[in-house]
Write a protein that holds these residues in place. Structure first.
Motif, mmCIF file in Angstrom:
data_model
loop_
_atom_site.group_PDB
_atom_site.id
_atom_site.type_symbol
_atom_site.label_atom_id
_atom_site.label_comp_id
_atom_site.label_asym_id
_atom_site.label_seq_id
_atom_site.Cartn_x
_atom_site.Cartn_y
_atom_site.Cartn_z
ATOM 1 N N GLN A 108 45.133 -25.536 38.381
ATOM 2 C CA GLN A 108 43.948 -24.862 37.879
ATOM 3 C C GLN A 108 43.626 -23.605 38.680
ATOM 4 O OE1 GLN A 108 40.706 -27.611 37.749
ATOM 5 N NE2 GLN A 108 41.793 -29.094 36.478
ATOM 6 N N GLN A 109 44.555 -23.180 39.557
ATOM 7 C CA GLN A 109 44.269 -22.011 40.365
ATOM 8 C C GLN A 109 44.264 -20.741 39.527
ATOM 9 O OE1 GLN A 109 43.349 -21.991 43.478
ATOM 10 N NE2 GLN A 109 43.498 -24.214 43.649
ATOM 11 N N ASN A 110 45.066 -20.691 38.464
ATOM 12 C CA ASN A 110 45.099 -19.519 37.605
ATOM 13 C C ASN A 110 43.870 -19.527 36.702
ATOM 14 O OD1 ASN A 110 47.582 -18.716 38.661
ATOM 15 N ND2 ASN A 110 48.716 -20.019 37.198
ATOM 16 N N SER A 111 43.028 -18.530 36.851
ATOM 17 C CA SER A 111 41.774 -18.488 36.112
ATOM 18 C C SER A 111 42.029 -18.142 34.661
ATOM 19 C CB SER A 111 40.824 -17.456 36.734
ATOM 20 O OG SER A 111 40.563 -17.793 38.074
ATOM 21 N N PRO A 112 41.443 -18.878 33.721
ATOM 22 C CA PRO A 112 41.594 -18.507 32.310
ATOM 23 C C PRO A 112 40.748 -17.278 31.994
ATOM 24 C CG PRO A 112 40.132 -20.392 32.539
ATOM 25 C CD PRO A 112 40.674 -20.108 33.906
ATOM 26 N N THR A 113 41.064 -16.666 30.870
ATOM 27 C CA THR A 113 40.319 -15.490 30.438
ATOM 28 C C THR A 113 39.059 -15.931 29.709
ATOM 29 O OG1 THR A 113 41.615 -15.411 28.404
ATOM 30 C CG2 THR A 113 42.404 -14.100 30.272
ATOM 31 N N PHE A 114 37.941 -15.266 30.020
ATOM 32 C CA PHE A 114 36.662 -15.603 29.426
ATOM 33 C C PHE A 114 36.131 -14.418 28.641
ATOM 34 C CE2 PHE A 114 36.952 -18.244 33.232
ATOM 35 C CZ PHE A 114 36.671 -19.492 32.719
ATOM 36 N N GLN A 115 35.379 -14.724 27.606
ATOM 37 C CA GLN A 115 34.581 -13.737 26.886
ATOM 38 C C GLN A 115 33.119 -14.172 26.989
ATOM 39 O OE1 GLN A 115 36.164 -13.485 22.915
ATOM 40 N NE2 GLN A 115 37.575 -11.826 23.460
ATOM 41 N N THR A 116 32.302 -13.296 27.523
ATOM 42 C CA THR A 116 30.899 -13.626 27.783
ATOM 43 C C THR A 116 30.038 -13.035 26.679
ATOM 44 O OG1 THR A 116 30.725 -11.655 29.169
ATOM 45 C CG2 THR A 116 31.256 -13.715 30.266
ATOM 46 N N TYR A 117 29.351 -13.893 25.967
ATOM 47 C CA TYR A 117 28.450 -13.477 24.884
ATOM 48 C C TYR A 117 27.012 -13.638 25.361
ATOM 49 C CZ TYR A 117 32.307 -13.360 21.556
ATOM 50 O OH TYR A 117 33.469 -13.042 20.891
ATOM 51 N N VAL A 118 26.230 -12.592 25.137
ATOM 52 C CA VAL A 118 24.831 -12.583 25.562
ATOM 53 C C VAL A 118 23.973 -12.170 24.373
ATOM 54 C CG1 VAL A 118 23.134 -11.554 27.115
ATOM 55 C CG2 VAL A 118 25.434 -12.025 27.941
ATOM 56 N N GLY A 119 22.954 -12.973 24.094
ATOM 57 C CA GLY A 119 21.958 -12.638 23.079
ATOM 58 C C GLY A 119 20.586 -12.508 23.716
ATOM 59 N N LEU A 120 19.871 -11.458 23.387
ATOM 60 C CA LEU A 120 18.600 -11.153 24.026
ATOM 61 C C LEU A 120 17.455 -11.206 23.021
ATOM 62 C CD1 LEU A 120 19.681 -8.083 26.204
ATOM 63 C CD2 LEU A 120 19.245 -10.397 27.013
ATOM 64 N N ASP A 121 16.352 -11.773 23.451
ATOM 65 C CA ASP A 121 15.072 -11.713 22.741
ATOM 66 C C ASP A 121 14.044 -11.177 23.728
ATOM 67 O OD1 ASP A 121 16.071 -12.690 20.390
ATOM 68 O OD2 ASP A 121 15.470 -14.761 20.755
ATOM 69 N N VAL A 122 13.583 -9.960 23.488
ATOM 70 C CA VAL A 122 12.688 -9.272 24.415
ATOM 71 C C VAL A 122 11.285 -9.262 23.814
ATOM 72 C CG1 VAL A 122 12.271 -7.177 25.743
ATOM 73 C CG2 VAL A 122 14.613 -7.837 25.175
ATOM 74 N N HIS A 123 10.318 -9.811 24.541
ATOM 75 C CA HIS A 123 8.925 -9.854 24.113
ATOM 76 C C HIS A 123 8.125 -8.869 24.967
ATOM 77 C CE1 HIS A 123 9.660 -13.772 22.008
ATOM 78 N NE2 HIS A 123 10.574 -13.863 22.960
#
Length: 571
Positions: A51-66
């Motif tokens: 598990q030393q080799n890090s997998p590739t990630f995609q980071t999804y961010v959703g924002l709700d601004v009040h």
């Protein structure tokens, strides 16, 4: 002494001040990372070899601004919007949910919502409806709050965000899903005097505008800069004033990491109150989810947390959240049609009139600075962030020949120094654009120095009506070109500060900067730095080292036998 379980006495441990400080900082930073899981124990374990080799990630961010709208009254009543009022002093009958009271929508809130939608390139929906979202909490005495869950006021917008990384800059475009109007809740607090929980309804009904962004691939830096850019636009149109102490900003973020072997679950963090805290929460949550994925312990369900003012998070039970809502029949639907012309302004809202009131926005200023002022994207972004974009645009429109990188340096160094020195507003520079252009040309042609150019702008800000040429003559700010005068200034400084000259003669070139500074002050900043450096270097190199040592030793004595340092003086 401390007695252990076996009865033996052991010596009490002692801690220094630095140990206590580091332990406090470590415990504070650990709260950001160890949330709802025992990461502190798991972090000490090492990963398996496979598990030393890090997998590739995609980071999804959703924002709700009040954001709290910048108005004087509440959304559905005429009660005052005063955060510092005493408890329950700004409460109307409708805010207290007395039977038979009906809401009256604040017209100014609708205007600011439409103006925000136009500034963000949104499509104004033809029909806007308010709904009842049922919440059975003490802060909602009516048992519901009024929101726009079905038919928002606008949708399908775009937000162009400049992202600065080191010395580069790029544009990140984020899709805006919808814009909603909603009311704020009351505030439950603990009264230590009465030893009970109390309810303050002053904040109940405060107008909030909600910006829902689509979930997209973003980093923590891009997310915080996106909210910062949104706040800058809202400030520009007068819809929002960022006041953390008044809880004017609240951010809900939905974070999800996607890789090959992960399930489709996300973490929602509610109630973040600043852009910097948003970036910290997202970065730490990315690290936590990556660790869970690498250790084959991914999340099994969606998780919701409440951000705390102390920096940590508190888990919220999702079953306690009831999102059901129904249409509110006490407020009729609002219709927005730009083609209808109604003579009565108290009945209809003119979208064309609201659009005509929009000021210049960052997108248009950025494109103008890049296309017409020959500035790069990073320089244009910095000028907009410091509110100098309009000053540069007006200067270029006055004289198009001044377009160069020197104009950016002149603005950020000379104009900014004059503004800070006089504690003036930037819009005061609009009153003498001609003098700014002439001052820039004088500085570019090396007629005056940068320090004297700053003093010239300071004089203009303080109300001096004289032209730049008259100011140069009156204050003797012109650059000195005569070599003899430059030599005399340098000699006088060397004699007064002979100790620094001796160190320079010995080889310590760092003291040369101090001598250059002294010559600048003595000449009223009328000699360029490169000429001062060359002249001082040549003069000190021609001085005899033994004579300079004797001169330095007797610097505090009025002796007639002090040697002359310079050959022309011996003659």
């Amino acid at each position: 002494m401390v007695t252990n379980v076996t009865g033996n006495q052991t010596q009490s441990p002692t801690f220094s001040r630095n140990d206590l400080t580091m332990s406090f900082l470590a415990s504070r930073s650990l709260r950001y990372y160890c949330v709802a899981t025992n990461i502190s124990k798991q972090s000490s374990t090492t990963l398996p070899a496979n598990q030393q080799n890090s997998p590739t990630f995609q980071t999804y961010v959703g924002l709700d601004v009040h954001c709290k709208l910048n108005v004087n009254s509440k959304l559905f009543s005429r009660s005052s919007n005063n955060f510092y009022a005493k408890a329950n002093q700004c409460v109307s009958w409708f805010d207290a949910a007395l039977p038979g009271t009906l809401p009256a929508v604040n017209r100014r809130c609708l205007e600011l919502a439409i103006k925000s939608a136009l500034a963000l390139n949104c499509q104004i929906n033809p029909i806007c409806v308010f709904d009842r979202e049922h919440i059975f909490e003490p802060s909602y005495p009516s048992g519901f709050r009024l929101v726009q869950s079905r038919e928002p006021i606008a949708s399908n917008g775009l937000l162009n965000v400049p992202i600065k990384v080191d010395k580069t800059c790029y544009i990140k475009t984020i899709e805006l899903k919808s814009i909603h109007l909603e009311e704020d809740s009351g505030h439950v607090f603990v009264s230590h005097l009465d030893q009970c929980n109390c309810i303050d309804l002053n904040s109940r009904g405060l107008p909030l505008i909600k910006f829902s962004f689509k979930s997209t691939i973003m980093t923590a830096l891009e997310s915080s800069r996106s909210v910062n850019q949104l706040i800058q636009i809202l400030e520009r149109i007068g819809a929002f004033t960022p006041k953390i102490e008044e809880r004017a900003l609240s951010i809900d973020v939905k974070i999800k990491l996607v890789s090959e072997n992960t399930s489709d679950y996300a973490v929602t963090i509610k109630g973040i109150n600043s852009c910097s805290s948003l970036g910290t929460y997202i970065a730490n949550e990315f690290g936590r989810q990556k660790y869970l994925i690498k250790t084959n312990n991914p999340m099994s369900a969606d998780q919701t947390y409440q951000a705390l003012t102390s920096g940590g998070m508190k888990k919220i039970k999702t079953e306690d959240i009831d999102p059901r809502s129904i249409i509110n029949l006490s407020i009729p639907p609002f219709r927005f049609d730009s083609t209808v012309q109604n003579s009565d302004e108290n009945v209809s809202l003119s979208i064309e009139k609201i659009a005509a009131e929009l000021p210049s926005l960052p997108d248009s200023e950025r494109s103008h600075l890049v296309d017409h002022c020959n500035l790069n994207l990073l320089q244009a972004t910095k000028l907009i962030e410091n509110d100098y974009a309009q000053v540069v645009i007006k200067m270029v429109s006055n004289d198009p020949s001044i377009c160069s990188n020197h104009l950016y340096n002149f603005t950020m160094e000379v104009l900014n120094a004059a503004i800070v020195k006089t504690n003036s507003e930037i819009n005061q520079l609009y009153n003498f654009i001609d003098n700014l252009v002439e001052c820039f040309n004088l500085l570019k042609s090396k007629t005056i120095s940068r320090q004297n150019a700053t003093e010239m702008i300071v004089s203009c800000l303080q109300g001096d009506k004289r032209s730049p040429d008259e100011l140069i003559i009156a204050n003797e700010w012109s650059i000195i070109e005569d070599d003899k005068i430059i030599t005399d200034f340098c000699k006088d400084v060397i004699k007064v500060h002979c100790t620094y000259a001796f160190f320079v003669k010995r080889g310590d070139k760092k003291f040369l900067k101090n001598l250059i500074k002294r010559v600048k002050i003595a000449s009223n900043h009328r000699i360029p730095e490169e000429k001062i450096m060359q002249k001082l270097d040549s003069l000190i190199s021609n001085i005899d080292k033994a004579a300079l040592a004797i001169f330095t030793t007797n610097r505090n004595k009025k002796s007639k036998n002090r040697p002359n340092l310079f050959l022309d003086e011996n003659q």
